[in-house]
Design an enzyme around this catalytic site. Structure first.
Site, PDB file in Angstrom:
ATOM      1  N   ALA A   1       1.836  -0.317  10.519  1.00 47.38           N
ATOM      2  CA  ALA A   1       1.469  -1.704  10.240  1.00 47.38           C
ATOM      3  C   ALA A   1       0.646  -1.717   8.965  1.00 47.38           C
ATOM      4  CB  ALA A   1       0.677  -2.310  11.400  1.00 47.38           C
ATOM      5  N   MET A   2       0.370  -2.927   8.465  1.00 48.18           N
ATOM      6  CA  MET A   2      -0.367  -3.074   7.215  1.00 48.18           C
ATOM      7  C   MET A   2      -1.339  -4.232   7.316  1.00 48.18           C
ATOM      8  SD  MET A   2      -1.010  -1.950   4.307  1.00 48.18           S
ATOM      9  CE  MET A   2      -2.291  -2.695   3.309  1.00 48.18           C
ATOM     10  N   GLU A   3      -2.583  -3.985   6.899  1.00 50.05           N
ATOM     11  CA  GLU A   3      -3.688  -4.902   7.148  1.00 50.05           C
ATOM     12  C   GLU A   3      -3.860  -5.994   6.099  1.00 50.05           C
ATOM     13  OE1 GLU A   3      -5.653  -1.384   4.837  1.00 50.05           O
ATOM     14  OE2 GLU A   3      -4.050  -1.664   6.302  1.00 50.05           O
TER      15      GLU A   3
ATOM     16  N   HIS B   1      -6.623  -1.798  15.190  1.00 50.96           N
ATOM     17  CA  HIS B   1      -6.869  -1.085  13.935  1.00 50.96           C
ATOM     18  C   HIS B   1      -6.680  -2.005  12.731  1.00 50.96           C
ATOM     19  CE1 HIS B   1      -6.882   2.595  11.383  1.00 50.96           C
ATOM     20  NE2 HIS B   1      -6.092   1.861  10.619  1.00 50.96           N
ATOM     21  N   GLU B   2      -5.557  -2.694  12.699  1.00 49.88           N
ATOM     22  CA  GLU B   2      -5.288  -3.542  11.527  1.00 49.88           C
ATOM     23  C   GLU B   2      -6.235  -4.727  11.470  1.00 49.88           C
ATOM     24  OE1 GLU B   2      -3.472  -2.097   9.477  1.00 49.88           O
ATOM     25  OE2 GLU B   2      -2.600  -0.649  10.872  1.00 49.88           O
TER      26      GLU B   2
ATOM     27  N   GLU C   1       0.851  -1.184   0.000  1.00 47.40           N
ATOM     28  CA  GLU C   1       0.000   0.000   0.000  1.00 47.40           C
ATOM     29  C   GLU C   1       0.889   1.237   0.000  1.00 47.40           C
ATOM     30  OE1 GLU C   1      -3.780   2.029   2.331  1.00 47.40           O
ATOM     31  OE2 GLU C   1      -2.841   0.267   3.169  1.00 47.40           O
TER      32      GLU C   1
ATOM     33  N   GLU D   1      -9.721   4.208   6.201  1.00 48.68           N
ATOM     34  CA  GLU D   1      -8.870   4.638   7.313  1.00 48.68           C
ATOM     35  C   GLU D   1      -9.633   5.426   8.374  1.00 48.68           C
ATOM     36  OE1 GLU D   1      -6.265   3.312   7.833  1.00 48.68           O
ATOM     37  OE2 GLU D   1      -5.516   2.618   5.900  1.00 48.68           O
TER      38      GLU D   1
END
Length: 876
Positions: free
Chosen positions: A269-271, A304-305, A128, A327
């Protein structure tokens, strides 16, 4: 570096792709020094697209090694290729076909940390917003949804762990000491959610049973020897999964959920679907190495993730202009999670403080943009506080307008209607209009109009009748968007002398008033309350129900009374915080006056000592706004030196006013066993806030020295070291404490980041020399985003006194570092450059020096598009 710096992407130009990609079959072969990728794409021309349309795939620094259509090698004349694009002509007019693309990569040389890269021996990805195009040629945009099968092959010794999105299918040995793993993700997803990790990693395993009775295997992977520090993260994950089921009815949908923590990562971080890749800062914890703030950060980011699984993954955004759809909505969800897990009032206060310190300056400066932008040059630069935090405020306003039941019905309809789709803000709002039975026509302007509105409130009272006159105003700023009146929900209460809310039936004109909320729909409105037994204290904008600047000339006496009496905890804090902010802003303009500030500081001390309040709220009542927030309140012609001196003087005066009550608070609970429970966190926060006040009042570092020497956890240890480094920087005890801290934690990167940040943010005359020395320290690694943020960001964003030196040396240092960093990692350089965003508010001398520095950066011969975009917009 790019020669297309002036390219602008516009929302109005959006159109669907001419081709669809239904399935992606990836083979990723990892070797020392290189990676070979073969992508087999199942493609179909979109119905209705022109038969002559070519297929243009995105690339970024790619090397094409093979190309075939349905197994047949394509002749050279049928395509055009460059490192940035692959365009194919004469493709089938109907039916599906398979396009096979081979590329070769050098992950070890990928310092941008986008696409596939290698860090500390671990191969991992970050895609992303537009990183997948650095792996293979692709329609790299969020509205192209496909299912993925991924086969990873790697040397077993270097990478015994092979992970990708979805569920594991098969694994086994290969010749030459290599092995493979096959993964399948059955849920269509955009390419930005692709993830791959391969390495020699430790793992902490657990499981979770969903409300529907399915067992999900959970795993958190870390670098060797660090898995014990991921226990709290695992607990936060399981709590997040249970909460999302209770609050939003969302169950997890795969057989496994994996998290991997890596040390070099551009973001928090990345989901990625089923395989979240994290900056290890938001996974690794224990009391000796992490602060209470770190614990809160891990809990928030883990949640969140995970919550993105539905608000971002199952339903993604149609295009990057809709970024707030995933987001902002997910920030709202993680805020609600923390509020339910801890203290709703304290969490709301923290969120508002973050909004005011980060988003308000963005909204009021040259980098201003709407929550849904309509144009951009570099999408990486729009992962902003406006998209995330103001975006969350807009979701919160919808919940306020509709009420909890209708809001939940709107969310349920959104999940039902758009599951598996790429949606827009219009899709989202329509669900709430239908489920809530209420028009949001005026409200939707919040997404299109940039800037922080001003809400003006005036009150008159006579003979039991209170009239509140409200108006809203939005000035046109750098984004040049509209200024029409918006639907503004304003929570309120009428507080009596007994500390309880009065009951009164309102009569409104130009507004609606119901259930403790005034709905201001036009530019002006009026609400009248009659038959009141006494003049009430007006508690306005409770819960910060709209992200506005409040213009309410309420007397000091009324606000001090609200700080004591308001039954709404947030209202108590806001009344006092606004008074403190105004007092320090005045001091930042003309100098600090102990006599003028005394009543306000006495109220702060009283709030800190009020045992009827939970400890975390008392800590919030005691905290003074930072220098950046004070500068924002000063407005124009800011002298950062004067602001700094005013705040330090106020801290010292508060320490003197607190006197014996502060001494008692410092003694209470000192040395208690560490616990991440809210009450324990609150007591530490209160003690450590007061420690700075008392030390400054006495002009004595001895309390901080003793606390540092005897601390049994990182929260107390670092707080004491901060008092020494920030307020007693040249004392021998401070030098020894910094050396001891460094020597104790020399092998722990996350703790060393704190050591760099602490010194970079220490405001004193020799700060720049210290930072320049730290930049030459053997442990400083500019290529590591965490370390760069700690030193450069700590100096530029958290040390206004030194960064805004009147001779411009602070600006020049940061410019040199940004230019060097830009060659390694443009994304991180651009984000750090936003420290210049408020330069126009400075006094004329500094203003000119900052402008000169920005112009010099912009004129650099090899400046990246990322950095140039930020600098050019800052100069507009």
């Amino acid at each position: 570096m790019h020669d297309d710096d002036e390219q602008v992407i516009r929302l109005e130009d959006y159109r669907p792709t001419d081709f669809l990609i239904h399935e992606v079959d990836l083979l990723v072969c990892l070797f020392e020094g290189r990676a070979e990728v073969r992508a087999a794409l199942t493609v179909e021309r979109r119905p209705g697209s022109p038969e002559a349309a070519s297929l243009s795939l995105d690339g970024d620094e790619l090397t094409l090694t093979s190309l075939a259509l349905d197994g047949e090698r394509l002749p050279e004349g049928s395509y055009e290729v460059s490192p940035e694009a692959l365009t194919l002509h004469g493709l089938p007019a109907s039916g599906r076909f398979t396009l096979s693309i081979g590329t070769t990569l050098e992950p070890e040389k990928n310092t941008k940390l986008m696409g596939l890269y290698r860090t500390r021996g671990v191969w991992c990805t970050q895609c992303e917003a537009e990183g997948f195009r650095r792996i293979t040629y692709f329609l790299d945009r969020p509205d192209v949804l496909a299912t993925y099968r991924v086969r990873i092959e790697a040397p077993r010794a270097a990478a015994p762990v092979l992970l990708a999105n979805g569920n594991p299918v098969e694994s086994g040995p290969l010749e030459g000491g290599r092995h493979f793993a096959l993964w399948h993700d059955p849920h269509p997803k955009p390419s930005y959610l692709f993830a791959l990790v391969a390495g020699d990693l430790d793992v902490l395993k657990d499981d979770f049973t969903t409300a529907g009775g399915r067992k999900v295997d959970l795993a958190i992977y870390t670098e060797k020897g660090l898995s014990a520090r991921s226990v709290y993260a695992m607990d936060a994950l399981k709590r997040s999964m249970a909460w999302d089921e209770r609050r939003f009815g969302r169950e997890y949908d795969l057989d496994v959920f994996n998290i991997v923590a890596v040390s070099d990562f551009n973001m928090g971080a990345m989901e990625n679907k089923g395989l979240n890749v994290f900056n290890h800062k938001y996974v690794l914890l224990d009391p000796d190495t992490a602060t209470d703030g770190d614990y809160a950060g891990v809990e928030t980011v883990i949640a969140h993730e995970y919550f993105h699984n539905w608000t971002g993954n199952r339903i993604t955004c149609r295009d990057w202009f809709q970024l707030c759809l995933k987001e902002g909505l997910t920030v709202y969800r993680d805020q609600e999670f923390t509020a339910d897990e801890r203290s709703r009032a304290v969490k709301r206060i923290a969120s508002v403080q973050l909004l005011k310190s980060q988003q308000f300056p963005e909204d009021q400066g040259p980098l201003q943009h709407p929550v849904r932008p309509t144009r951009y040059r570099e999408i990486n630069n729009f992962y902003t506080a406006t998209v995330y935090d103001k975006g969350a405020e807009l979701v919160r306003m919808i919940a306020t307008i509709l009420g909890p039941e209708r809001f939940r019905a709107g969310m349920d309809l959104y999940f039902e209607r758009h599951d598996g789709e790429a949606a827009t803000i219009e899709d989202f709002l329509l669900c709430f209009e239908e489920a809530g039975g209420r028009s949001l026509e005026r409200f939707r302007l919040w997404y299109a109009q940039a800037g922080t509105p001003t809400l003006s409130v005036r009150e008159t009272y006579a003979d039991g009748r209170l009239t509140l006159s409200l108006s809203q105003r939005l000035a046109r700023g750098a984004a040049g968007t509209g200024t029409e009146p918006m639907h503004m929900p304003v929570r309120f209460g009428l507080v009596g002398s007994n500390g309880a809310d009065m009951e009164a039936v309102p009569r409104a004109e130009g507004a609606k008033a119901e259930d403790g909320i005034i709905h201001l729909l036009e530019e002006k409105g009026e609400v009248v309350f009659e038959g009141l037994p006494e003049r009430p204290l007006v508690s306005i904008l409770r819960d910060f129900s709209a992200p506005v600047t409040l213009d309410f000339p309420q007397s000091r006496e009324d606000r001090l009374a609200l700080a004591r009496l308001d039954p709404d905890a947030f209202g108590r804090w806001r009344a006092l915080a606004d008074l403190v902010g105004e007092t320090l802003a005045d001091a930042g303009r003309t100098g600090f006056s102990p006599a003028d500030a005394a009543p306000v500081l006495q109220a702060v001390a009283a709030g800190a000592a009020d045992e009827a309040l939970e400890p975390s709220l008392r800590a919030q009542m005691a905290a003074l706004p930072g220098e950046g927030e004070i500068a924002r309140l000063v407005g124009q012609d800011v002298d950062p030196g004067r602001v700094h001196r005013a705040r330090i003087a106020a801290m010292a005066e508060l320490g003197r006013i607190g006197g014996e009550s502060f001494a008692r608070l410092l003694a209470e609970g000192a040395g208690e066993p560490f616990s991440p429970a809210p009450d324990s966190v609150g007591r530490r926060a209160l003690r450590n806030t007061i420690l700075a006040f008392v030390s400054l009042a006495a002009g004595d570092a001895s309390r901080a020295e003793r606390q540092f020497a005897g601390a049994t956890n990182m929260t107390d240890r670092l707080a004491a070291l901060a008092v020494l480094a920030h307020h007693f920087p040249r004392e021998a005890a401070t030098r020894k404490a910094l050396e001891r801290f460094h020597d104790t934690y020399a092998g722990d990167d996350l703790v060393l980041d704190k050591w760099f940040m602490l010194q970079a943010s220490a405001a004193h005359e020799d700060a720049l020399a210290d930072v320049e020395r730290l930049a030459a320290h053997p442990a400083f690694k500019l290529a590591n985003p965490n370390r760069a943020r700690a030193l450069i960001g700590g100096f530029a964003s958290a040390n206004p006194l030194a960064f805004h030196r009147p001779d411009g040396a602070g600006y020049r240092f940061v410019a040199r570092m940004l230019t060097e960093l830009d060659r390694l990692n443009p994304q991180t350089a651009a984000r750090l450059a936003t420290a210049f965003r408020s330069w126009r508010s400075l006094e004329p001398g500094r203003r000119e020096l900052a402008a000169q520095t920005l112009r010099a950066i912009a004129q650099g011969k090899q400046i990246s598009r990322d950095l140039k975009d930020i600098v050019d917009r800052s100069l507009q």
